[in-house]
Write a protein that holds these residues in place. Structure first.
Motif, mmCIF file in Angstrom:
data_model
loop_
_atom_site.group_PDB
_atom_site.id
_atom_site.type_symbol
_atom_site.label_atom_id
_atom_site.label_comp_id
_atom_site.label_asym_id
_atom_site.label_seq_id
_atom_site.Cartn_x
_atom_site.Cartn_y
_atom_site.Cartn_z
ATOM 1 N N VAL A 1 1.424 13.120 -14.584
ATOM 2 C CA VAL A 1 0.211 13.570 -15.272
ATOM 3 C C VAL A 1 0.112 15.087 -15.249
ATOM 4 O O VAL A 1 -0.277 15.723 -16.240
ATOM 5 C CB VAL A 1 -1.027 12.922 -14.621
ATOM 6 N N ALA A 2 0.492 15.693 -14.109
ATOM 7 C CA ALA A 2 0.451 17.154 -14.024
ATOM 8 C C ALA A 2 1.416 17.785 -15.025
ATOM 9 O O ALA A 2 1.094 18.779 -15.689
ATOM 10 C CB ALA A 2 0.786 17.604 -12.602
ATOM 11 N N GLU A 3 2.619 17.195 -15.158
ATOM 12 C CA GLU A 3 3.584 17.718 -16.125
ATOM 13 C C GLU A 3 3.053 17.597 -17.553
ATOM 14 O O GLU A 3 3.144 18.541 -18.345
ATOM 15 C CB GLU A 3 4.903 16.968 -15.990
ATOM 16 N N LEU A 4 2.512 16.409 -17.875
ATOM 17 C CA LEU A 4 2.002 16.203 -19.235
ATOM 18 C C LEU A 4 0.804 17.099 -19.514
ATOM 19 O O LEU A 4 0.656 17.629 -20.625
ATOM 20 C CB LEU A 4 1.616 14.732 -19.417
ATOM 21 N N THR A 5 -0.050 17.274 -18.502
ATOM 22 C CA THR A 5 -1.207 18.153 -18.686
ATOM 23 C C THR A 5 -0.773 19.585 -18.946
ATOM 24 O O THR A 5 -1.312 20.279 -19.821
ATOM 25 C CB THR A 5 -2.114 18.098 -17.445
ATOM 26 N N THR A 6 0.244 20.031 -18.193
ATOM 27 C CA THR A 6 0.759 21.387 -18.407
ATOM 28 C C THR A 6 1.351 21.526 -19.801
ATOM 29 O O THR A 6 1.112 22.529 -20.496
ATOM 30 C CB THR A 6 1.823 21.707 -17.343
ATOM 31 N N ALA A 7 2.119 20.517 -20.229
ATOM 32 C CA ALA A 7 2.722 20.578 -21.559
ATOM 33 C C ALA A 7 1.653 20.576 -22.656
ATOM 34 O O ALA A 7 1.742 21.331 -23.635
ATOM 35 C CB ALA A 7 3.673 19.399 -21.755
ATOM 36 N N MET A 8 0.620 19.723 -22.488
ATOM 37 C CA MET A 8 -0.453 19.683 -23.484
ATOM 38 C C MET A 8 -1.196 21.008 -23.546
ATOM 39 O O MET A 8 -1.572 21.472 -24.627
ATOM 40 C CB MET A 8 -1.417 18.545 -23.150
ATOM 41 N N GLU A 9 -1.414 21.627 -22.381
ATOM 42 C CA GLU A 9 -2.106 22.909 -22.379
ATOM 43 C C GLU A 9 -1.254 23.989 -23.048
ATOM 44 O O GLU A 9 -1.772 24.854 -23.758
ATOM 45 C CB GLU A 9 -2.449 23.309 -20.944
ATOM 46 N N LEU B 1 0.822 -1.202 0.000
ATOM 47 C CA LEU B 1 0.000 0.000 0.000
ATOM 48 C C LEU B 1 0.861 1.258 0.000
ATOM 49 O O LEU B 1 0.578 2.225 -0.730
ATOM 50 C CB LEU B 1 -0.926 -0.012 1.223
ATOM 51 N N GLU B 2 1.927 1.248 0.801
ATOM 52 C CA GLU B 2 2.828 2.400 0.824
ATOM 53 C C GLU B 2 3.511 2.592 -0.530
ATOM 54 O O GLU B 2 3.643 3.723 -1.021
ATOM 55 C CB GLU B 2 3.864 2.220 1.924
ATOM 56 N N GLU B 3 3.943 1.498 -1.149
ATOM 57 C CA GLU B 3 4.589 1.604 -2.457
ATOM 58 C C GLU B 3 3.595 2.066 -3.516
ATOM 59 O O GLU B 3 3.951 2.837 -4.424
ATOM 60 C CB GLU B 3 5.211 0.265 -2.837
ATOM 61 N N SER B 4 2.352 1.588 -3.396
ATOM 62 C CA SER B 4 1.330 2.058 -4.334
ATOM 63 C C SER B 4 1.102 3.554 -4.167
ATOM 64 O O SER B 4 0.895 4.271 -5.155
ATOM 65 C CB SER B 4 0.020 1.293 -4.109
ATOM 66 N N HIS B 5 1.146 4.020 -2.934
ATOM 67 C CA HIS B 5 0.982 5.460 -2.694
ATOM 68 C C HIS B 5 2.136 6.239 -3.324
ATOM 69 O O HIS B 5 1.919 7.299 -3.940
ATOM 70 C CB HIS B 5 0.919 5.717 -1.192
ATOM 71 N N VAL B 6 3.350 5.712 -3.189
ATOM 72 C CA VAL B 6 4.505 6.373 -3.804
ATOM 73 C C VAL B 6 4.353 6.408 -5.314
ATOM 74 O O VAL B 6 4.595 7.432 -5.971
ATOM 75 C CB VAL B 6 5.805 5.658 -3.388
ATOM 76 N N ARG B 7 3.939 5.270 -5.888
ATOM 77 C CA ARG B 7 3.760 5.212 -7.339
ATOM 78 C C ARG B 7 2.660 6.160 -7.794
ATOM 79 O O ARG B 7 2.795 6.850 -8.815
ATOM 80 C CB ARG B 7 3.427 3.776 -7.769
ATOM 81 N N LEU B 8 1.559 6.192 -7.033
ATOM 82 C CA LEU B 8 0.454 7.074 -7.399
ATOM 83 C C LEU B 8 0.887 8.533 -7.335
ATOM 84 O O LEU B 8 0.517 9.339 -8.201
ATOM 85 C CB LEU B 8 -0.726 6.823 -6.465
ATOM 86 N N THR B 9 1.686 8.875 -6.312
ATOM 87 C CA THR B 9 2.175 10.247 -6.210
ATOM 88 C C THR B 9 3.060 10.596 -7.402
ATOM 89 O O THR B 9 2.959 11.692 -7.976
ATOM 90 C CB THR B 9 2.948 10.429 -4.895
ATOM 91 N N ALA B 10 3.940 9.643 -7.774
ATOM 92 C CA ALA B 10 4.811 9.888 -8.923
ATOM 93 C C ALA B 10 3.999 10.019 -10.215
ATOM 94 O O ALA B 10 4.272 10.894 -11.045
ATOM 95 C CB ALA B 10 5.839 8.763 -9.050
ATOM 96 N N ALA C 1 0.893 10.956 -10.448
ATOM 97 C CA ALA C 1 0.145 12.212 -10.404
ATOM 98 C C ALA C 1 1.032 13.378 -10.821
ATOM 99 O O ALA C 1 0.604 14.285 -11.552
ATOM 100 C CB ALA C 1 -0.414 12.442 -9.001
ATOM 101 N N GLY C 2 2.286 13.366 -10.361
ATOM 102 C CA GLY C 2 3.213 14.413 -10.790
ATOM 103 C C GLY C 2 3.471 14.372 -12.285
ATOM 104 O O GLY C 2 3.547 15.412 -12.945
#
Length: 426
Positions: free
Chosen positions: A200-208, A186-195, A197-198
Motif C-alpha cells: 500500500v505504501a508503494e502504491l500510495t507513493t506511485a499514485m502521489e 496470527l503470526e502469518e496474518s501479521h506477516v501478510r499485513l506487513t507485506a 502495508a508495504g
C-alpha cells in the motif's frame, strides 16, 4: 517505479500439527508423580523393598526424563516425523519396563502419554486411535492376568480411571494444538499485513507521484505555455503595435500570477485550508486572459454548487488542457467551451473549428491526465474530430449521490437565479 511485492504466504489449510508438545510440563509432572507413588508403595511393601526392582523402576523413569530433555534440546520447535515415531516407540518400551518393575500399579497411567504424544506428532486421528488401542490393550491385559476381572470393582475402577485419563489427555492435546495453530495463523496474518502495508505504501507513493506530475502538467504546464505564447506575441508586436504588445505582456504576467496562485492553492488544500473553488469564475478568468487567437466562447448553465471540489477541479483542468491543445495544435479560429451542471451529471464540451484529428490520434500525456482525473470520479472522456472538421472533447462526470438516469427531456438548465447564464466571449 513500482516493483512487485514479494508473494505473501497463504493461509494454513489442513496443516499437520507440529511434533513438539506445546505443554512440555505434562510428561515430567506425570513421571514425578509415578516415581513418588511407586517408591512410596515399594518402601511400604509387605515383602519389604527390593533393590533390583526399585532400581529398574527408578532407572526407567530417569530414562524417560532423559528422552524428553534430549528431544526438547535437539528439536526445540518441530520433531521430524521419522524421529517422532522412533521416540514414541522408545517411550512405549520404557513404559513397559517401568510397569514391569512397578508393584503398585500406578505406572499404568503412563500409557496415557502415548495418545497424548501422538496427537501432537501425527494429528487427531492418530491420537484418538492410539487412545482406543491403549484402552483395549489394558482390558486385554486384565483378561490375561486376572480372569473375571470385570467382576472386581478394583479392576473396573482402574479401567474407568484410565479411560478418564485418556479423555482428559486428548482434550488437553486438542486445546493445546488449537491454541498453537491460532498463534501460527496470527503470526502469518501479521506477516501478510506487513507485506500488504508495504505494498500500500508503494502504491500510495506511485499514485502521489502521478498526481503531482498531472498537477504540474495541467497547471504549471498550461500557464508556462501561455506565458511563452504571450511573450512571443510581445516580441513580435513590440515595434508594430505597442498596445497589443503591452496587452500580451499583461496577460503573461497574469498567467505567471495565476500559476503562483494555483501552487499556493494546492499547498492550502494539502493543509486543509483551501477556499471554495468556483469553476465558472475560473473559466471566465482563464478565457479573459488568453490570446485573442483563437477566439473563445464560454457557455455555462446549471448550478455548480451541486458538485464537489474534486469534480469541479477535474472539469477545469480538462478545459485548460483542451484550450491549450486547440491553441498549439488545432490551428483553430474559434473554440466553444460549454459547461452544463445538471441534476445528474456535469458535462464539459470543448469544440474547435481546427484541422481535426489525424488518422491515428496520439494519446498524449494531457489526454491521459484527463482520463486519470475523471476515472476515480466515475467520469468519461471522449475525443472526436474527423480530419478537417474540428475537434471536440467531451468530459462527463456524474453528480455524487445522483440517480444514474438522465434528466427528463425538455428540462431547462438554469443558473443560480433561475435564468440561463450569459455567454462569456473572448
Amino acid at each position: 517505479m513500482v516493483t512487485e511485492a514479494e508473494p505473501v504466504p497463504g493461509p494454513v489449510v489442513g496443516r499437520a500439527p507440529e511434533s513438539g508438545p506445546p505443554v512440555p510440563w505434562v510428561a515430567p509432572v506425570l513421571y514425578a508423580a509415578v516415581l513418588a507413588g511407586g517408591v512410596y508403595y515399594e518402601l511400604l511393601g509387605v515383602d519389604g523393598p527390593r533393590a533390583g526392582r526399585l532400581a529398574g523402576f527408578v532407572g526407567g523413569l530417569v530414562a524417560l526424563f532423559a528422552v524428553d530433555v534430549w528431544e526438547r534440546r535437539r528439536y526445540p520447535t518441530r520433531t521430524p516425523a521419522g524421529v517422532a515415531v522412533g521416540l514414541l516407540c522408545v517411550r512405549l518400551a520404557l513404559f513397559v519396563v517401568v510397569t514391569a518393575f512397578d508393584t503398585a500399579g500406578v505406572s499404568r497411567v503412563l500409557f496415557v502419554l502415548v495418545p497424548f504424544t501422538a496427537y501432537f506428532a501425527f494429528g487427531r486421528v492418530a491420537g484418538v486411535s492410539l487412545g482406543a488401542v491403549s484402552a483395549v490393550l489394558l482390558a486385554a491385559w486384565f483378561t490375561v492376568s486376572a480372569p473375571g476381572w470385570w467382576l472386581d470393582p478394583a479392576y473396573l475402577s482402574d479401567l474407568l480411571m484410565f479411560g478418564l485419563g485418556l479423555i482428559l489427555a486428548l482434550s488437553m492435546a486438542a486445546v493445546a494444538v488449537s491454541a498453537r495453530q491460532a498463534r501460527a495463523r496470527l503470526e502469518e496474518s501479521h506477516v501478510r499485513l506487513t507485506a500488504y502495508a508495504g505494498r500500500v505504501a508503494e502504491l500510495t507513493t506511485a499514485m502521489e507521484r502521478h498526481r503531482l506530475a498531472r498537477e504540474i502538467h495541467d497547471s504549471l504546464g498550461h500557464h508556462l505555455t501561455a506565458i511563452g505564447i504571450q511573450l512571443e506575441k510581445t516580441s513580435a508586436f513590440l515595434d508594430r503595435d505597442r498596445a497589443a504588445a503591452e496587452q500580451a505582456l499583461a496577460d503573461a504576467r497574469w498567467s505567471a500570477a495565476q500559476a503562483l496562485a494555483e501552487v499556493r492553492q494546492s499547498v492550502r488544500a494539502l493543509r486543509a485550508e483551501g477556499e471554495p473553488f468556483s469553476l465558472s469564475t475560473a473559466l471566465t478568468d482563464l478565457v479573459r486572459h488568453m490570446d485573442s487567437s483563437p477566439s473563445v466562447t464560454v457557455r455555462i448553465t446549471g448550478e455548480e454548487s451541486r458538485y464537489d471540489p474534486a469534480s469541479l477541479t477535474a472539469l477545469y483542468r480538462a478545459a485548460q488542457e483542451s484550450l491549450t491543445n486547440a491553441r498549439r495544435h488545432a490551428a483553430a479560429t474559434h473554440v466553444t467551451v460549454s459547461l452544463s451542471c445538471g441534476e445528474s451529471e456535469a458535462r464539459l464540451t470543448v469544440a474547435d473549428d481546427g484541422r481535426g484529428l489525424p488518422a491515428s490520434p496520439p494519446d498524449g500525456y494531457g489526454l491521459r491526465g484527463m482520463r486519470e482525473r475523471v476515472r476515480p470520479l466515475g467520469g468519461t472522456v471522449t475525443l472526436t474530430g474527423p480530419p478537417g472538421t474540428g475537434t471536440t472533447v467531451t468530459v462527463t462526470i456524474p453528480r455524487p449521490g445522483a440517480p444514474t438516469d438522465p434528466p427528463p427531456r425538455g428540462e431547462v438548465m438554469t443558473g443560480p437565479r433561475g435564468a440561463p447564464r450569459p455567454e462569456a466571449r473572448r
